[in-house]
Design a protein around this motif. Structure first.
Motif, PDB file in Angstrom:
ATOM      1  N   MET A  67     -26.962   1.580  35.041  1.00 16.39           N
ATOM      2  CA  MET A  67     -27.407   2.980  34.919  1.00 16.39           C
ATOM      3  C   MET A  67     -27.724   3.319  33.467  1.00 16.39           C
ATOM      4  N   LEU A  68     -26.906   2.841  32.546  1.00 19.47           N
ATOM      5  CA  LEU A  68     -27.199   3.063  31.128  1.00 19.47           C
ATOM      6  C   LEU A  68     -28.493   2.350  30.733  1.00 19.47           C
ATOM      7  N   ARG A  69     -28.723   1.184  31.298  1.00 22.22           N
ATOM      8  CA  ARG A  69     -29.945   0.417  31.023  1.00 22.22           C
ATOM      9  C   ARG A  69     -31.178   1.191  31.495  1.00 22.22           C
ATOM     10  N   TRP A  70     -31.131   1.731  32.717  1.00 18.13           N
ATOM     11  CA  TRP A  70     -32.258   2.505  33.231  1.00 18.13           C
ATOM     12  C   TRP A  70     -32.428   3.813  32.454  1.00 18.13           C
ATOM     13  N   LEU A  71     -31.323   4.400  32.038  1.00 10.54           N
ATOM     14  CA  LEU A  71     -31.383   5.623  31.235  1.00 10.54           C
ATOM     15  C   LEU A  71     -32.204   5.384  29.976  1.00 10.54           C
ATOM     16  N   GLN A  72     -31.932   4.258  29.315  1.00 10.14           N
ATOM     17  CA  GLN A  72     -32.660   3.935  28.090  1.00 10.14           C
ATOM     18  C   GLN A  72     -34.130   3.622  28.383  1.00 10.14           C
ATOM     19  N   LYS A  73     -34.397   2.918  29.477  1.00 15.00           N
ATOM     20  CA  LYS A  73     -35.773   2.600  29.843  1.00 15.00           C
ATOM     21  C   LYS A  73     -36.597   3.857  30.099  1.00 15.00           C
ATOM     22  N   CYS A  74     -35.934   4.934  30.522  1.00 15.02           N
ATOM     23  CA  CYS A  74     -36.622   6.196  30.801  1.00 15.02           C
ATOM     24  C   CYS A  74     -36.699   7.102  29.573  1.00 15.02           C
ATOM     25  N   GLY A  75     -36.303   6.587  28.422  1.00 14.69           N
ATOM     26  CA  GLY A  75     -36.441   7.338  27.174  1.00 14.69           C
ATOM     27  C   GLY A  75     -35.247   8.171  26.774  1.00 14.69           C
TER      28      GLY A  75
END
Length: 423
Positions: A67-75
């Protein structure tokens, strides 16, 4: 949910990460504005806490890291909070008994191991770097009486007794120390501090953390006037109902020094057919079109999807080179019938084989059986092999003449193998 406006919440919903959200519409609006650069405060900062009870996290924590990884991918900005302070207390959530008390040195060593996992999975450089923080930074400086007067007044014993982490322990008549009872207050304080120091407005975690997250939101609102949100994931179980990341051999660790890359790759390759699609959604970065194609495969072709899952999950956590090597070892072992170089290897003194080492002892020593009884059952069922030859009797011994090219290949069933070398 096609009505979601923010990329982050749309991705999490589509991939099956979301169990509960405190204010889905409000959070979605806030995140969508930030993604379009319309937000007043820039990217949304969100955190997940990880206590340092072992030198590695295991696969059960991977859904949170993703979830943290996707959070970063979304800016947006991910915050990995390491519990240098809270680890000294111990989270009672989901535990029937108190955790072992760790020394400061234990916690520091564990934290160093856990840091390496995040270096692989998050980006701590670039234009939008992730942040890693140790809550010891503020918890160790608290003065007890002022803390009780300022923070303790926002918590009632009546309400604290209703939370599962407390209620279940008491119902089972298991001791709950006053130290552990304080854990939910410490975690709530973390959320408030991160809100004040870093503008963090979202805490994420497993479903067992819902009560702790809500406590933090309320504390931040009452004590500091913060507007905070909470999001939890469902309990991830396998198709047969078992807890994710638990195997007969123990926990599936994320660090290489706790679990070799080949064994990590094999964990994903051995996923049950009913888990493949869900695991591809949760534990890889593959686009959803590709996930849907792979999860639609049937019959023998589902094994192709399992190999993709193993490759992608291992590449993400251990690196592309480790994933390629593990794949090659598996192919050589299973398809070509050889003994891949990356198979788990154990070295046993040559003296053990001079008069013949009992085959049961050999399998236990190689980690292919938790007990002699388990190995006997394996042999009786025809699943134990040495150099691809089925073992006839549990009373057999292995001599030095069994070594081919200086090693022996042991097999426990079709999926578990190990090499033995003489020392």
């Amino acid at each position: 949910m096609t009505s979601l406006k923010s990329d982050f919440l749309h991705i999490l919903t589509e991939r099956g990460f979301i169990h509960q959200v405190t204010d889905l519409e409000g959070l979605d609006t806030k995140m969508a504005a930030a993604e379009k650069n319309d937000g007043k405060d820039g990217p949304i900062s969100a955190y997940i806490g990880f206590d340092c009870t072992a030198p590695s996290l295991h696969v059960g924590s991977l859904v949170q890291i993703m979830m943290l990884r996707w959070l970063q991918k979304c800016g947006h900005k991910p915050i990995a909070l390491l519990g240098g302070g809270t680890t000294k207390i111990g989270d009672p959530s989901g535990k029937d008994e108190s955790r072992r008390m760790l020394t400061d040195d234990d916690v520091a060593d564990n934290m160093a191991g856990i840091r390496r996992i995040f270096d692989q999975l998050l980006d701590f450089g670039g234009d939008n770097p992730a942040i890693m923080i140790n809550n010891q930074e503020w918890l160790d400086n608290l003065e007890y009486i002022p803390f009780l007067r300022e923070i303790g007044t926002h918590f009632t014993i009546n309400r604290m007794m209703t939370f599962d982490s407390v209620k279940l322990r008491l119902e089972r008549e298991q001791p709950l120390t006053f130290l552990e009872f304080n854990y939910m207050i410490m975690q709530a304080y973390d959320f408030m501090e991160l809100g004040k120091r870093y503008g963090c407005s979202l805490q994420m975690g497993g479903s067992d953390q819902w009560g702790n997250i809500v406590n933090g939101m309320e504390l931040g609102r009452r004590s500091a006037g913060l507007s905070l949100y909470g999001l939890t994931t469902p309990l991830i179980t396998t198709a047969d109902g078992k807890k994710m990341g638990k195997t007969a051999e123990g926990a599936v660790w994320l660090n290489e020094d706790a679990l070799p890359a080949y064994d990590y790759w094999q964990f994903w390759r051995n996923a049950q057919d009913g888990d493949v699609g869900r695991f591809l959604r949760l534990f890889t970065d593959l686009p959803m079109d590709e996930v849907k194609r792979l999860e639609a495969l049937e019959g023998a072709e589902i094994n192709d999807a399992k190999i993709v899952l193993a490759d992608e999950a291992t590449k993400m956590c251990r690196g592309a080179e480790a994933a390629t090597a593990a794949n090659a070892t598996a192919r050589e072992t299973f398809v070509q019938g050889g003994a891949g170089a990356d198979l788990p290897t154990v070295t046993i003194a040559a003296s053990h084989f001079e008069t013949g080492m009992p085959v049961i002892d050999l399998f236990v020593e190689a980690g292919l059986g938790a007990s002699k009884g388990e190995v006997r059952r394996l042999i009786k069922g025809g699943g134990a092999k040495i150099n691809d030859v089925k073992i006839a009797s549990a009373d057999d011994t292995v001599g030095a003449d069994a070594f081919e090219g200086g090693q022996i290949k042991l097999s426990a069933g079709k999926k578990r193998h190990a090499l033995v070398k003489q020392g």
